[in-house]
Design a protein around this motif. Sequence first.
Motif, PDB file in Angstrom:
ATOM      1  N   VAL A  68       0.682  -1.246   0.072  1.00 43.98           N
ATOM      2  CA  VAL A  68       0.107  -0.078  -0.038  1.00 43.98           C
ATOM      3  C   VAL A  68       0.754   1.175  -0.094  1.00 43.98           C
ATOM      4  O   VAL A  68       0.371   2.439   0.063  1.00 43.98           O
ATOM      5  N   ASN A  69       2.346   1.156   0.203  1.00 39.85           N
ATOM      6  CA  ASN A  69       3.050   2.046  -0.045  1.00 39.85           C
ATOM      7  C   ASN A  69       3.380   2.725  -1.392  1.00 39.85           C
ATOM      8  O   ASN A  69       4.257   1.753  -2.039  1.00 39.85           O
ATOM      9  N   GLN A  70       3.034   3.887  -1.723  1.00 35.21           N
ATOM     10  CA  GLN A  70       3.371   4.019  -3.217  1.00 35.21           C
ATOM     11  C   GLN A  70       4.940   4.547  -3.465  1.00 35.21           C
ATOM     12  O   GLN A  70       5.269   4.549  -4.649  1.00 35.21           O
ATOM     13  N   GLN A  71       5.676   4.882  -2.172  1.00 34.60           N
ATOM     14  CA  GLN A  71       7.047   4.893  -2.524  1.00 34.60           C
ATOM     15  C   GLN A  71       7.891   3.548  -2.686  1.00 34.60           C
ATOM     16  O   GLN A  71       9.005   3.569  -2.656  1.00 34.60           O
ATOM     17  N   SER A  72       6.939   2.530  -2.267  1.00 36.15           N
ATOM     18  CA  SER A  72       7.840   1.165  -2.281  1.00 36.15           C
ATOM     19  C   SER A  72       7.745   0.448  -3.751  1.00 36.15           C
ATOM     20  O   SER A  72       6.802   0.643  -4.428  1.00 36.15           O
ATOM     21  N   LYS A  73       8.825  -0.128  -3.802  1.00 31.72           N
ATOM     22  CA  LYS A  73       8.946  -1.020  -5.435  1.00 31.72           C
ATOM     23  C   LYS A  73       7.887  -2.091  -5.348  1.00 31.72           C
ATOM     24  O   LYS A  73       7.899  -2.715  -6.412  1.00 31.72           O
ATOM     25  N   TYR A  74       7.390  -2.606  -4.060  1.00 26.79           N
ATOM     26  CA  TYR A  74       6.570  -3.573  -4.174  1.00 26.79           C
ATOM     27  C   TYR A  74       5.055  -2.870  -4.169  1.00 26.79           C
ATOM     28  O   TYR A  74       3.991  -3.819  -3.909  1.00 26.79           O
ATOM     29  N   TYR A  75       4.888  -1.687  -4.287  1.00 25.65           N
ATOM     30  CA  TYR A  75       3.519  -1.060  -4.233  1.00 25.65           C
ATOM     31  C   TYR A  75       2.630  -1.670  -5.223  1.00 25.65           C
ATOM     32  O   TYR A  75       3.113  -1.763  -6.405  1.00 25.65           O
ATOM     33  N   CYS A  76       1.453  -2.017  -5.011  1.00 25.84           N
ATOM     34  CA  CYS A  76       0.458  -2.552  -5.903  1.00 25.84           C
ATOM     35  C   CYS A  76      -0.861  -1.610  -5.871  1.00 25.84           C
ATOM     36  O   CYS A  76      -1.394  -1.376  -4.778  1.00 25.84           O
ATOM     37  N   PRO A  77      -1.212  -0.982  -7.116  1.00 26.95           N
ATOM     38  CA  PRO A  77      -2.285  -0.004  -7.128  1.00 26.95           C
ATOM     39  C   PRO A  77      -3.824  -0.787  -6.599  1.00 26.95           C
ATOM     40  O   PRO A  77      -4.565  -0.074  -6.452  1.00 26.95           O
ATOM     41  N   TYR A  78      -3.631  -1.978  -6.713  1.00 20.38           N
ATOM     42  CA  TYR A  78      -4.911  -2.707  -6.567  1.00 20.38           C
ATOM     43  C   TYR A  78      -5.020  -2.876  -4.942  1.00 20.38           C
ATOM     44  O   TYR A  78      -6.286  -3.398  -4.560  1.00 20.38           O
ATOM     45  N   ALA A  79      -3.935  -2.833  -4.214  1.00 21.02           N
ATOM     46  CA  ALA A  79      -4.072  -3.271  -2.895  1.00 21.02           C
ATOM     47  C   ALA A  79      -4.778  -2.249  -2.127  1.00 21.02           C
ATOM     48  O   ALA A  79      -4.661  -0.903  -2.295  1.00 21.02           O
ATOM     49  N   ILE A  80      -5.735  -2.654  -1.088  1.00 24.03           N
ATOM     50  CA  ILE A  80      -6.649  -1.829  -0.206  1.00 24.03           C
ATOM     51  C   ILE A  80      -6.175  -2.005   1.057  1.00 24.03           C
ATOM     52  O   ILE A  80      -7.019  -1.523   2.196  1.00 24.03           O
ATOM     53  N   GLY A  81      -5.262  -2.981   1.447  1.00 28.17           N
ATOM     54  CA  GLY A  81      -4.635  -3.018   2.777  1.00 28.17           C
ATOM     55  C   GLY A  81      -5.086  -4.420   3.341  1.00 28.17           C
ATOM     56  O   GLY A  81      -5.214  -5.296   2.594  1.00 28.17           O
ATOM     57  N   MET A  82      -4.824  -4.736   4.671  1.00 34.23           N
ATOM     58  CA  MET A  82      -4.869  -5.822   5.567  1.00 34.23           C
ATOM     59  C   MET A  82      -3.832  -6.072   6.407  1.00 34.23           C
ATOM     60  O   MET A  82      -3.437  -4.972   6.963  1.00 34.23           O
ATOM     61  N   LYS A  83      -3.025  -6.997   6.639  1.00 36.44           N
ATOM     62  CA  LYS A  83      -2.203  -7.127   7.750  1.00 36.44           C
ATOM     63  C   LYS A  83      -1.008  -8.000   7.360  1.00 36.44           C
ATOM     64  O   LYS A  83      -1.303  -9.144   6.692  1.00 36.44           O
ATOM     65  N   THR A  84       0.243  -7.754   7.823  1.00 39.41           N
ATOM     66  CA  THR A  84       1.391  -8.514   7.766  1.00 39.41           C
ATOM     67  C   THR A  84       1.461  -9.408   9.101  1.00 39.41           C
ATOM     68  O   THR A  84       0.756  -8.864  10.217  1.00 39.41           O
ATOM     69  N   GLY A  85       2.633 -10.359   9.041  1.00 40.94           N
ATOM     70  CA  GLY A  85       2.609 -10.842  10.646  1.00 40.94           C
ATOM     71  C   GLY A  85       4.002 -11.661  10.801  1.00 40.94           C
ATOM     72  O   GLY A  85       4.775 -11.937   9.491  1.00 40.94           O
ATOM     73  N   TYR A  86       4.457 -12.013  11.660  1.00 40.27           N
ATOM     74  CA  TYR A  86       5.658 -12.641  11.725  1.00 40.27           C
ATOM     75  C   TYR A  86       5.748 -13.513  13.088  1.00 40.27           C
ATOM     76  O   TYR A  86       5.826 -12.709  14.327  1.00 40.27           O
ATOM     77  N   THR A  87       6.272 -14.438  13.147  1.00 38.53           N
ATOM     78  CA  THR A  87       6.701 -15.218  14.428  1.00 38.53           C
ATOM     79  C   THR A  87       7.936 -16.142  13.951  1.00 38.53           C
ATOM     80  O   THR A  87       7.995 -16.690  12.671  1.00 38.53           O
ATOM     81  N   ARG A  88       8.703 -16.702  14.777  1.00 38.25           N
ATOM     82  CA  ARG A  88       9.765 -17.458  14.271  1.00 38.25           C
ATOM     83  C   ARG A  88       9.192 -18.847  13.670  1.00 38.25           C
ATOM     84  O   ARG A  88       9.726 -19.231  12.668  1.00 38.25           O
ATOM     85  N   PRO A  89       8.211 -19.697  14.337  1.00 43.30           N
ATOM     86  CA  PRO A  89       7.676 -20.769  13.729  1.00 43.30           C
ATOM     87  C   PRO A  89       7.075 -20.384  12.503  1.00 43.30           C
ATOM     88  O   PRO A  89       7.270 -21.269  11.387  1.00 43.30           O
ATOM     89  N   ALA A  90       6.285 -19.339  12.275  1.00 45.11           N
ATOM     90  CA  ALA A  90       5.319 -19.235  11.078  1.00 45.11           C
ATOM     91  C   ALA A  90       6.288 -18.519   9.916  1.00 45.11           C
ATOM     92  O   ALA A  90       5.744 -18.417   8.735  1.00 45.11           O
TER      93      ALA A  90
END
Length: 266
Positions: free
Chosen positions: A122-144
Amino acid sequence: VGSSPADLTKDDVVTTRRLVEGMLLPSGNDAAYALAIAAKGSPNAFVEEMNRQAKILGMTGAHFANPDGIHQNDHYMTFRDLALLGMLALEDPVIMQFAGVANDTVTISDEAREWKNTNELVNQQSKYYCPYAIGMKTGYTRPAEYCLMSAFRLSDGRNLVVGVFGYADSYKRFNDVNDELSATERKAGSVTSITGPASSLVLNLGLTAVVVVGAFRVNQGAIQGGVILAALQYFVMILNAMMGITRIFVMWSKGEASARRVADVL
């Protein structure tokens, strides 16, 4: 695993909406605990309510042990239930308002703080930006490892929720989701590019034939002009039907790609 904070302190006075934003942008686990205590008096009571709501929603493969998602053996959720939860989140205007914000400067206790969304899509300044993206959530734990549930609004107006899990590289999850989405859009576009011009060609040839042959027959007195008008109306009806079929092809193409993605996950 260390916990990611929204940098809240015990003396901060924060609204519920701001706590939701603090969870969604900087992945603030402190915001999650603050919200749990405000809602139910204690984290344990809030977790009980989470599990009760999960059963009501039909999330049969989910069990919560804490408000913030930090790894515990009895804290888990199936891919199916994550997808269900993602679709429900799409219906919540507060969640979706903040989930799609790339950065925000918030004022808490008269202090300005910078919150950055961990979802690069969702970050227009990022090289991973996607114009169709409207959000949601990242996550991280060591097992997952690195995970992502992201929502998209496609060119045909449909919403799509995509989940990727178990990435050792934080950024590869964004790249793979972009590749998958681009492939879905390209396939749908290729279907449209074939069916659209082909149907137009056939119908235009048909209309031309009706007009030319009809005019010749009218001049010969073989038929009346009203018959030509009726035939033209008939072709207009066919044109509308062909346009509807084209749209069905596009939706089928995108649905097939989504179904393959879900099958891969399950």
